[in-house]
Structure formats: C-alpha cells, structure tokens
Design a protein around this motif. Structure first.
Motif, PDB file in Angstrom:
ATOM      1  N   ASP A  52      -9.227  -6.898  -2.429  1.00 45.65           N
ATOM      2  CA  ASP A  52      -9.877  -5.001  -3.314  1.00 45.65           C
ATOM      3  C   ASP A  52      -8.776  -4.853  -4.264  1.00 45.65           C
ATOM      4  O   ASP A  52      -9.708  -4.421  -4.641  1.00 45.65           O
ATOM      5  CB  ASP A  52      -9.773  -4.687  -1.404  1.00 45.65           C
ATOM      6  CG  ASP A  52     -10.967  -5.264  -0.885  1.00 45.65           C
ATOM      7  OD1 ASP A  52     -11.566  -6.077  -1.299  1.00 45.65           O
ATOM      8  OD2 ASP A  52     -10.404  -5.192   0.702  1.00 45.65           O
ATOM      9  N   GLU A  53      -7.856  -4.159  -3.995  1.00 43.09           N
ATOM     10  CA  GLU A  53      -7.037  -3.184  -5.041  1.00 43.09           C
ATOM     11  C   GLU A  53      -6.458  -4.309  -6.363  1.00 43.09           C
ATOM     12  O   GLU A  53      -6.272  -2.997  -7.575  1.00 43.09           O
ATOM     13  CB  GLU A  53      -6.293  -2.798  -3.985  1.00 43.09           C
ATOM     14  CG  GLU A  53      -6.646  -1.862  -2.920  1.00 43.09           C
ATOM     15  CD  GLU A  53      -7.804  -0.878  -3.465  1.00 43.09           C
ATOM     16  OE1 GLU A  53      -7.534  -0.460  -4.446  1.00 43.09           O
ATOM     17  OE2 GLU A  53      -9.066  -0.991  -2.847  1.00 43.09           O
ATOM     18  N   HIS A  54      -6.399  -5.178  -6.337  1.00 38.53           N
ATOM     19  CA  HIS A  54      -5.973  -5.816  -7.070  1.00 38.53           C
ATOM     20  C   HIS A  54      -6.351  -7.089  -7.643  1.00 38.53           C
ATOM     21  O   HIS A  54      -5.560  -8.627  -7.483  1.00 38.53           O
ATOM     22  CB  HIS A  54      -4.582  -5.900  -7.308  1.00 38.53           C
ATOM     23  CG  HIS A  54      -3.414  -4.540  -7.039  1.00 38.53           C
ATOM     24  ND1 HIS A  54      -2.738  -3.801  -7.842  1.00 38.53           N
ATOM     25  CD2 HIS A  54      -2.912  -3.705  -6.000  1.00 38.53           C
ATOM     26  CE1 HIS A  54      -2.374  -2.349  -7.443  1.00 38.53           C
ATOM     27  NE2 HIS A  54      -2.295  -3.061  -5.775  1.00 38.53           N
ATOM     28  N   ARG A  61       0.943  -1.216  -0.132  1.00 40.49           N
ATOM     29  CA  ARG A  61       0.268  -0.267   0.278  1.00 40.49           C
ATOM     30  C   ARG A  61       1.146   1.061  -0.024  1.00 40.49           C
ATOM     31  O   ARG A  61       2.202   1.332   0.964  1.00 40.49           O
ATOM     32  CB  ARG A  61      -0.886  -0.172   1.149  1.00 40.49           C
ATOM     33  CG  ARG A  61      -1.644  -0.901   0.972  1.00 40.49           C
ATOM     34  CD  ARG A  61      -3.774  -1.333   2.011  1.00 40.49           C
ATOM     35  NE  ARG A  61      -2.702   0.115   3.400  1.00 40.49           N
ATOM     36  CZ  ARG A  61      -3.795   0.090   4.283  1.00 40.49           C
ATOM     37  NH1 ARG A  61      -4.176  -0.594   4.247  1.00 40.49           N
ATOM     38  NH2 ARG A  61      -3.406   1.102   5.434  1.00 40.49           N
ATOM     39  N   ASP A  62       0.195   2.194  -0.686  1.00 42.48           N
ATOM     40  CA  ASP A  62       1.125   3.737  -0.684  1.00 42.48           C
ATOM     41  C   ASP A  62       1.677   4.069   0.663  1.00 42.48           C
ATOM     42  O   ASP A  62       2.813   4.372   1.030  1.00 42.48           O
ATOM     43  CB  ASP A  62       0.348   5.034  -1.344  1.00 42.48           C
ATOM     44  CG  ASP A  62       0.074   4.456  -2.633  1.00 42.48           C
ATOM     45  OD1 ASP A  62       1.189   3.246  -3.426  1.00 42.48           O
ATOM     46  OD2 ASP A  62      -0.891   4.898  -3.448  1.00 42.48           O
ATOM     47  N   ASP A  63       0.543   3.889   2.131  1.00 44.25           N
ATOM     48  CA  ASP A  63       0.335   4.252   3.364  1.00 44.25           C
ATOM     49  C   ASP A  63       1.565   3.531   4.058  1.00 44.25           C
ATOM     50  O   ASP A  63       2.036   3.747   5.205  1.00 44.25           O
ATOM     51  CB  ASP A  63      -0.755   4.311   3.736  1.00 44.25           C
ATOM     52  CG  ASP A  63      -1.610   3.733   3.840  1.00 44.25           C
ATOM     53  OD1 ASP A  63      -1.320   2.362   2.851  1.00 44.25           O
ATOM     54  OD2 ASP A  63      -2.593   3.638   4.508  1.00 44.25           O
ATOM     55  N   GLY A 114      -1.977  -6.955   3.177  1.00 48.28           N
ATOM     56  CA  GLY A 114      -1.556  -8.515   2.875  1.00 48.28           C
ATOM     57  C   GLY A 114      -2.406  -8.675   1.482  1.00 48.28           C
ATOM     58  O   GLY A 114      -3.265  -8.126   1.381  1.00 48.28           O
ATOM     59  N   ALA A 115      -3.257 -10.266   2.348  1.00 49.81           N
ATOM     60  CA  ALA A 115      -3.919 -11.324   1.331  1.00 49.81           C
ATOM     61  C   ALA A 115      -5.126  -9.975   1.297  1.00 49.81           C
ATOM     62  O   ALA A 115      -6.152  -9.424  -0.677  1.00 49.81           O
ATOM     63  CB  ALA A 115      -4.492 -12.112   2.013  1.00 49.81           C
ATOM     64  N   HIS A 116      -6.024  -8.951   2.266  1.00 49.15           N
ATOM     65  CA  HIS A 116      -7.289  -8.640   1.910  1.00 49.15           C
ATOM     66  C   HIS A 116      -7.329  -7.207   0.545  1.00 49.15           C
ATOM     67  O   HIS A 116      -8.096  -6.894   0.500  1.00 49.15           O
ATOM     68  CB  HIS A 116      -8.513  -8.107   3.084  1.00 49.15           C
ATOM     69  CG  HIS A 116      -8.775  -8.925   3.933  1.00 49.15           C
ATOM     70  ND1 HIS A 116      -9.895  -9.738   3.496  1.00 49.15           N
ATOM     71  CD2 HIS A 116      -8.541 -10.841   4.947  1.00 49.15           C
ATOM     72  CE1 HIS A 116     -11.064 -10.690   4.219  1.00 49.15           C
ATOM     73  NE2 HIS A 116      -9.239 -11.231   4.969  1.00 49.15           N
ATOM     74  N   ALA A 164      -6.712 -13.425 -11.769  1.00 52.24           N
ATOM     75  CA  ALA A 164      -7.546 -13.885 -13.141  1.00 52.24           C
ATOM     76  C   ALA A 164      -7.238 -14.996 -13.542  1.00 52.24           C
ATOM     77  O   ALA A 164      -5.861 -15.868 -13.385  1.00 52.24           O
ATOM     78  CB  ALA A 164      -6.993 -12.871 -13.921  1.00 52.24           C
ATOM     79  N   GLY A 165      -8.239 -16.082 -13.426  1.00 48.26           N
ATOM     80  CA  GLY A 165      -8.346 -17.123 -13.553  1.00 48.26           C
ATOM     81  C   GLY A 165      -7.805 -18.564 -12.500  1.00 48.26           C
ATOM     82  O   GLY A 165      -7.245 -19.761 -13.209  1.00 48.26           O
ATOM     83  N   LEU A 166      -7.379 -17.782 -11.102  1.00 49.17           N
ATOM     84  CA  LEU A 166      -7.332 -19.120 -10.478  1.00 49.17           C
ATOM     85  C   LEU A 166      -8.814 -19.722 -10.302  1.00 49.17           C
ATOM     86  O   LEU A 166      -9.793 -18.755  -9.417  1.00 49.17           O
ATOM     87  CB  LEU A 166      -6.648 -18.544  -9.544  1.00 49.17           C
ATOM     88  CG  LEU A 166      -4.709 -17.681  -9.981  1.00 49.17           C
ATOM     89  CD1 LEU A 166      -4.627 -17.594  -9.062  1.00 49.17           C
ATOM     90  CD2 LEU A 166      -4.105 -18.769 -10.502  1.00 49.17           C
ATOM     91  N   GLU A 167      -9.041 -20.788  -9.996  1.00 51.13           N
ATOM     92  CA  GLU A 167      -9.936 -21.492  -8.598  1.00 51.13           C
ATOM     93  C   GLU A 167      -9.670 -21.752  -7.996  1.00 51.13           C
ATOM     94  O   GLU A 167     -11.015 -22.189  -6.830  1.00 51.13           O
ATOM     95  CB  GLU A 167     -10.043 -22.665 -10.159  1.00 51.13           C
ATOM     96  CG  GLU A 167     -11.043 -23.666 -10.000  1.00 51.13           C
ATOM     97  CD  GLU A 167     -11.934 -24.442 -11.205  1.00 51.13           C
ATOM     98  OE1 GLU A 167     -11.291 -25.304 -10.367  1.00 51.13           O
ATOM     99  OE2 GLU A 167     -12.501 -24.081 -11.828  1.00 51.13           O
ATOM    100  N   VAL A 168      -8.508 -22.338  -7.599  1.00 49.48           N
ATOM    101  CA  VAL A 168      -8.345 -22.811  -5.779  1.00 49.48           C
ATOM    102  C   VAL A 168      -6.961 -22.028  -5.103  1.00 49.48           C
ATOM    103  O   VAL A 168      -6.552 -21.756  -6.193  1.00 49.48           O
ATOM    104  CB  VAL A 168      -7.983 -24.198  -6.849  1.00 49.48           C
ATOM    105  CG1 VAL A 168      -8.076 -24.733  -4.746  1.00 49.48           C
ATOM    106  CG2 VAL A 168      -9.685 -24.607  -6.915  1.00 49.48           C
TER     107      VAL A 168
END
Length: 437
Positions: free
Chosen positions: A156-158, A49-51, A150-152, A163-167
């Motif tokens: 949210d932002e990226h 994150r930028d901050d 991190g993950a969340h 894309a294309g991931l199922e599991v």
C-alpha cells in the motif's frame, strides 16, 4: 555459516505474533539479518510503520546480469505463532540441533526459508555470484496475522519497492512428500502451489433489546446471530473445479496411479481417502467453506444482552469469490448485519512458462525421480498482498526428503522441527533456482 547454524540463530529471536497488533516484535531479528547482509557486502533496507517501530521488515534488491528480464520477488516472514512452552520437550526458542533435526518455533514456518535465503545471499556476497534477473529478497513482518505491519502495508505505502517484478515466490510448496502408489510403491511428489483459496473473514453483528433473562422474547440479539451462524455453518457449498484445483487432482492421480472421474465427487474423495493423513488440503480445495470461530455476547446469566457478535472464517477456491460473497448475504439474512474483517482474493497462476520451468528444473536437478505437480493451498499467505500488484504468485520453498525418513513436524504446534538433511538440500535447490531463473 552453515544453514543449520543460521536457522538455529534465527529461532533464538522470539518474534511471536499474538494477533490483533500484539507481538513480541521482529526488530531484533530484522537488525541481525541486516547486519549479516552488510558484513557480506550488501546494502539492505529496513522498513516499518511510524506507529510500529518494532514491526520491522528487511529488503534487499540484487541487480541481475540481464536487467531487461522481468524481476522476481522472493519473500519469507520472520514472525512466528506463539507457544505453550510447558507442552514442549525442548525449549522452543533455543534452536537446538539434535537427532538430525533443528528444533524450535519457526523451524518450518518459516524461519527455515529465511535461513535458506540468507545462506544464498551470503554465498553470493562471498563469491560475487549474480542472478540473471533482478531479485528482490524480502524478510517480512506480520504474516501470521493480517500483514498490516508487513506485506500489505509495504504494497500500500511503498509500491515502488516492487517496480519491474513479475512473479512472487513465497511459502508452502515443493517440499518432497513420499506418497503411496497403487502398485505398492512410493512416489516422490513435489507440489508447487500455483493457487490459494481466497479469504473472506466476516463479522456478524446482531442488535436487540436487553432485558431480564426470565422473560425471553425469542427475538433477541443472541437468538438472531445464532440462527445466522447455523445457516452459515450448515450450508452445503457446491463442488468447484478451477483449473489449478483440477490440475492438482490430475497430477496426483497420475503420480499415484489412482484413477479419478471429475464428474463423480465420490471418485475425487477416494483419492483423498487413499492419501489419508497425507491428503493435506485436498478435501478443502474442492469447495468453499464457512466456519464460525468467534462468538461474543452477554455479561451476566440473568440479563438478555442487547448486542451479539460473531466471526466466521470463510474460504473460497479460485473462481468463486463473487458467488461466495452473494451467498453469504443470503445466509446472513436481514436481521443481522455483517462486514469484512479480511478480504483476500483467491489466487491462480500459470503452470507453464520460464518461471515454472525453472522451479521444476531446480527440483529435478537434485531429485531426478521427482514428480512435480501444480497445487492449490487451502489457506493463504503473503502472496495475496503481492498479487494485488499484478504478480503471478507461487508457493515454492523446495526441500528434498530426508534419506533416513525424518519429516518436518510441529507446524503451528508442539515440538516444531525440520530435518537437517532436508534443510541442506533446500539450500541447493533454492540457490539453483534463483541463480538460473
């Protein structure tokens, strides 16, 4: 570089996450990981994150040889919980290797998996090996708190990153446990977590009129919040049996030869008692739970405060999220307001299909006597973030038993360590899974 050397080097980065946004930071560790990958011919990306320039995650997407197959996310976090150094028998951030263990904070939560995944990528870079399907490797910051760095945040932002991931494959599952059977033997049980209880952390706020401590009203802020907390803490949550929880109990019952009756709670608890300290989350996945953990009010003993705040850790098994939400509203009552600090849905994924079969096969290839079952975690992981993108999620960090009986220890506690033999076996199991899935 051997996987034990990788883990030892990772432990030497202090990435302590103190919660509430306070952290030693993951940047140095993330940059070291990225440099290793570049040396092996890969092109990793760094994210923050930028901050929060010190809260850095690393991603690397490896193209598969069959790109039309659904893709796989495999993730591990680089932050660790803090230590109380004086209680340790070894320096917690030196990565000492001795007595058949790698010692240090993060050794089994979860820098061991970071090391295993790095070992796989370095091997692939050297040998030119490629997986069948696209695999996104993610070394993520801030799992030990709320994932907002991190993950969340990444989800949210990226979201395009996924894309294309199922599991998604994440932490805590498929580590061999030697469990006692009814005939006096030991079963080699690997529990792949196909579910997680949901998280509903709530904050209660009660307001009243401040005044002199010698003039009690019986209806002040502290009084109100305490009554709400007692109702919440004493509530007897009903038994719930989602598919993944039922499967967890059925799998253990069959593996251990201990019969159970799903219509008799006492029968289920006998299985828990049979396992004793090895029961893990079994007792807690049977029903929701609500545990008061924080209470703040007052500043002087003879002053009645006008504000009282409490926080409660609420967990809900799969299938109970709405019921728990409605029940909490009733328990809090109308004299106290509440809000969600964290609200992560329970997770439940199928225990069949090509991904599941590949996980099971990677274990059996190295431990033919293994009994592999599906399970449900009592807590939660970063998988909750990735499930929001529609992925099925699993706790799968496979590791065989140490042949001399050593076991990982010190999880979130003192003298954290992981057996060298289990760590090396984990690299083979994970490599086989990622290469063949």
């Amino acid at each position: 570089m051997d996987v034990t050397e990788l883990l030892s080097a990772l432990i030497r980065f202090d990435t302590s996450n103190y919660g509430g946004g306070r952290s030693a930071g993951e940047r140095d560790c993330a940059e070291w990981i990225a440099d290793l990958l570049r040396e092996a011919g890969w092109e990793p990306q760094l994210w923050h994150r930028d901050d929060a320039p010190d809260r850095v995650s690393v991603s690397l997407r490896v193209p598969g040889t069959e790109p039309d197959l659904p893709g796989l996310l495999v993730h591990a976090h680089t932050d660790v919980v803090p230590v109380e150094t004086d209680d340790w028998s070894v320096p917690p951030f030196e990565g000492i290797i001795r007595d058949g263990y790698v010692w240090g904070r993060g050794a089994n939560d979860m820098l061991d998996t970071v090391a295993v995944l790095l070992h796989t990528l370095l091997r692939w870079g050297r040998d030119g090996t490629r997986p069948r399907r696209d695999v996104l490797f993610l070394f993520v910051a801030d799992e030990e708190d709320a994932g907002q760095w991190g993950a969340h945040w990444l989800v949210d932002e990226h979201p395009e990153l996924f894309a294309g991931l199922e599991v998604a494959i994440g932490e805590s599952g498929a580590v061999c446990e030697l469990l006692p059977t009814a005939d006096g033997g030991l079963a080699r049980v690997y529990t792949i977590n196909a579910g997680e209880r949901g998280t509903q952390h709530i904050r209660l706020t009660a307001q009243g009129t401040s005044g002199h401590g010698s003039r009690p009203s019986g209806d002040d802020a502290v009084h109100r919040v305490l009554h709400a907390l007692v109702r919440i803490a004493d509530h007897e949550w009903p038994l719930t049996m989602s598919n993944v929880v039922q499967g967890h109990y059925q799998g253990l019952s069959a593996a251990l030869g201990v019969p159970i009756d799903f219509d008799d709670e006492a029968s289920l608890l006998r299985l828990v008692d049979w396992l004793g300290p090895q029961a893990g989350p079994l007792r807690y996945i049977l029903r929701p739970s609500s545990t008061p953990t924080v209470l703040r009010a007052g500043y002087k003993v003879n002053v009645v405060p006008g504000l009282a705040v409490a926080e409660v850790d609420v967990r809900c098994p799969p299938g109970t999220e709405d019921f728990v939400h409605d029940t909490l509203g009733e328990l809090v009552g109308d004299q106290v307001s509440y809000e969600y600090i964290t609200r992560g849905a329970p997770l439940e994924a199928p225990t069949e299909g090509p991904f599941w079969d590949a996980m099971v096969a990677s274990i059996l290839a190295h431990d033919p006597q293994a009994v592999v079952i599906g399970g449900c975690m009592g807590g939660g992981t970063d998988n909750k973030a990735f499930a929001r993108l529609g992925m099925d999620t699993y706790g799968f960090t496979p590791a065989p038993a140490d042949p001399e009986g050593r076991v990982a220890a010190g999880y979130h506690g003192v003298d954290e360590r992981v057996p060298v033999a289990s760590l090396r076996g984990a690299t083979q199991m994970m490599h086989d899974f990622l290469h063949t899935v």
